[in-house]
Enzyme design. Structure first.
Site, PDB file in Angstrom:
ATOM      1  N   LEU A 241     -16.530   7.917  37.499  1.00 51.22           N
ATOM      2  CA  LEU A 241     -15.579   9.403  38.096  1.00 51.22           C
ATOM      3  C   LEU A 241     -14.686   9.553  36.843  1.00 51.22           C
ATOM      4  CD1 LEU A 241     -15.209  11.319  40.251  1.00 51.22           C
ATOM      5  CD2 LEU A 241     -13.511   9.750  41.405  1.00 51.22           C
ATOM      6  N   HIS A 242     -14.715  11.148  36.581  1.00 50.33           N
ATOM      7  CA  HIS A 242     -13.645  11.805  35.667  1.00 50.33           C
ATOM      8  C   HIS A 242     -14.005  13.339  35.972  1.00 50.33           C
ATOM      9  CE1 HIS A 242     -17.275  11.679  33.305  1.00 50.33           C
ATOM     10  NE2 HIS A 242     -17.181  12.587  32.690  1.00 50.33           N
ATOM     11  N   PHE A 243     -12.821  13.641  35.412  1.00 50.99           N
ATOM     12  CA  PHE A 243     -12.860  15.292  35.422  1.00 50.99           C
ATOM     13  C   PHE A 243     -12.541  15.460  33.747  1.00 50.99           C
ATOM     14  CE2 PHE A 243     -11.801  14.378  39.677  1.00 50.99           C
ATOM     15  CZ  PHE A 243     -12.492  15.566  40.384  1.00 50.99           C
TER      16      PHE A 243
END
Length: 452
Positions: A241-243
């Protein structure tokens, strides 16, 4: 004024091939973020004050108006630390040396020539036909990056006031959220926001993580700093999970596109449809609180994930406006429906490309870049009108529209575009009306499996 000192790029320990013998070093030998190396480490902490509502063009909450944060989040902290890592040679190449131009035309698409990025960038290690896939610790993930790539931790302060602690102990038990450099940047200040990094969450949006991303946009307080998200199947390359986020000092074309208001939810969130743009999408803004805006968007994203619909998200205007963009380019690729001409460009249209920042791999494409060529590529990304309406039906089934205001006649579309609403502006409105007039769900016709 921040100035960039260009230095030769060197490969750091944490970018080496993972098969290299690293037994000569302590722990796993890479000074990584995993528990084998992180115990006892000290990493700067930016503890932000939780905002109730974002107001003003600079994204500052009314609660900040009479106080000054302890450090300028964007200029002094994020960009300053990013430049420090550039001087240390931690990037795979010097992105500031890449040619960039604004393409003449109505929307002002931005073209960047980044030759060889696709060869230096880490390859995708998972299936692209499933939006939801379990985390696999054997594949590359962000616990394997070097600690020097981390700029700071980014977390809410339980004591309410914003604080900056230069040497904060890394709390392994509570799995901190961190901001790290993207070692294959596409623009100045390109970073990754990695929520609860040690929990090893797969690439899927949840309410808590999306709210964290909105807080980061608000803390930056600059409309030229945006965050983006790519789901699996929509050109995310790492299933952790990453932006992403970076600074670009011109408006994105998608931000200039007219919109048509569809509905106002009972918590004040306004949902509009994107008009006269090559990719169909929804825009979320307003809301009585930042939490209500965040929940509406994250619930829509969760709906798409659970129905195996790839999508991208752009967080703009300091977190006050969010674009949700379902897409099908990978599906069309697999079905052989994308022309050889477009495939030869090797452009994978993720959130930045869809928003209008075209990262081109070949000199020829850069020299011949035009608004027409950008439009042609992005048109292949978009869902058809019929399929977009079906996806809207799914979204509005899960978003709470009780007591919502149906606003058929309201539009934020500029006057000069008033004669084009029929193109696809009323599609989602019809879906909302149908949903409100029936007790039955409106399923997407055919299979819910991605066809890749």
């Amino acid at each position: 004024m921040l100035r960039i000192k260009r230095v030769p790029t060197v490969v750091s320990n944490y970018q080496e091939d993972e098969t290299e013998n690293v037994s000569r070093r302590t722990g796993c030998g890479r000074n990584c973020l995993n528990k084998c190396c992180i115990e006892g480490a000290k990493i700067p902490l930016y503890a932000f004050k939780k905002l109730n509502k974002i107001t003003g063009s600079k994204g500052l909450c009314c609660e900040y108006e009479n106080s000054v944060p302890p450090v300028a989040f964007l200029d002094s902290l994020l960009l300053g630390e990013w430049e420090d890592r550039m001087q240390r040679g931690l990037f795979r190449y010097d992105v500031t040396a890449c040619e960039t131009k604004v393409i003449p035309g109505k929307y002002g698409f931005i073209a960047q020539l980044n030759e060889g990025r696709h060869l230096k960038k880490r390859p995708t290690e998972f299936r692209v036909d499933k939006v939801l896939q379990p985390f696999d610790g054997n594949k590359f993930n962000f616990t394997k990056v070097g600690q020097e790539e981390v700029l700071f931790r980014f977390e809410a302060n339980e004591n309410e006031n914003t604080q900056f602690i230069p040497n904060a102990a890394f709390d392994v038990e509570n799995s901190p959220s961190v901001v790290a450099i993207n070692v294959s940047p596409i623009e100045y200040g390109h970073v990754l926001l990695i929520p609860r990094v040690l929990e090893c969450l797969p690439q899927r949006i949840d309410r808590e993580s999306f709210l964290l991303a909105l807080h980061m946009a608000a803390e930056a307080g600059n409309t030229y700093f945006r965050l983006g998200y790519n789901s699996l199947g929509a050109f995310a390359t790492i299933n952790h999970l990453h932006f992403q986020a970076y600074y670009l000092g011109v408006p994105f074309p998608i931000e200039k596109a007219p919109t048509k208001k569809i509905i106002t939810l009972k918590d004040g969130v306004i949902i509009s449809e994107l008009l006269k743009y090559p990719v169909r999408g929804l825009i979320f803004e307003g809301g009585n609180t930042l939490q209500s805006l965040s929940n509406s968007v994250s619930d829509a994203c969760i709906c798409l994930q659970e129905n195996n619909i790839p999508y991208n998200v752009l967080i703009a205007d300091c977190g006050q406006r969010i674009f949700l963009l379902p897409q099908c380019y990978a599906e069309k690729q697999a079905l052989g429906e994308v022309s050889a001409e477009l495939l030869d460009t090797q452009v994978n249209p993720a959130v930045w490309e869809i928003s209008g920042h075209m990262v081109l791999k070949r000199k020829k494409d850069y020299e011949e870049a035009s608004e027409e060529n950008a439009w042609r590529l992005l048109a292949e990304v978009s869902l058809s009108e019929e399929r977009f309406q079906e996806v809207c039906a799914l979204i509005f089934e899960v978003i709470d529209t009780v007591d919502a205001e149906n606003t058929e006649d309201s539009s934020s579309m500029p006057e000069e575009h008033g004669d084009g609403c029929e193109e696809h502006g009323d599609g989602c409105l019809k879906v909302v009306e149908a949903r409100n007039n029936t007790t039955h769900s409106l399923p997407v016709t055919g299979t819910k499996e991605c066809l890749v």
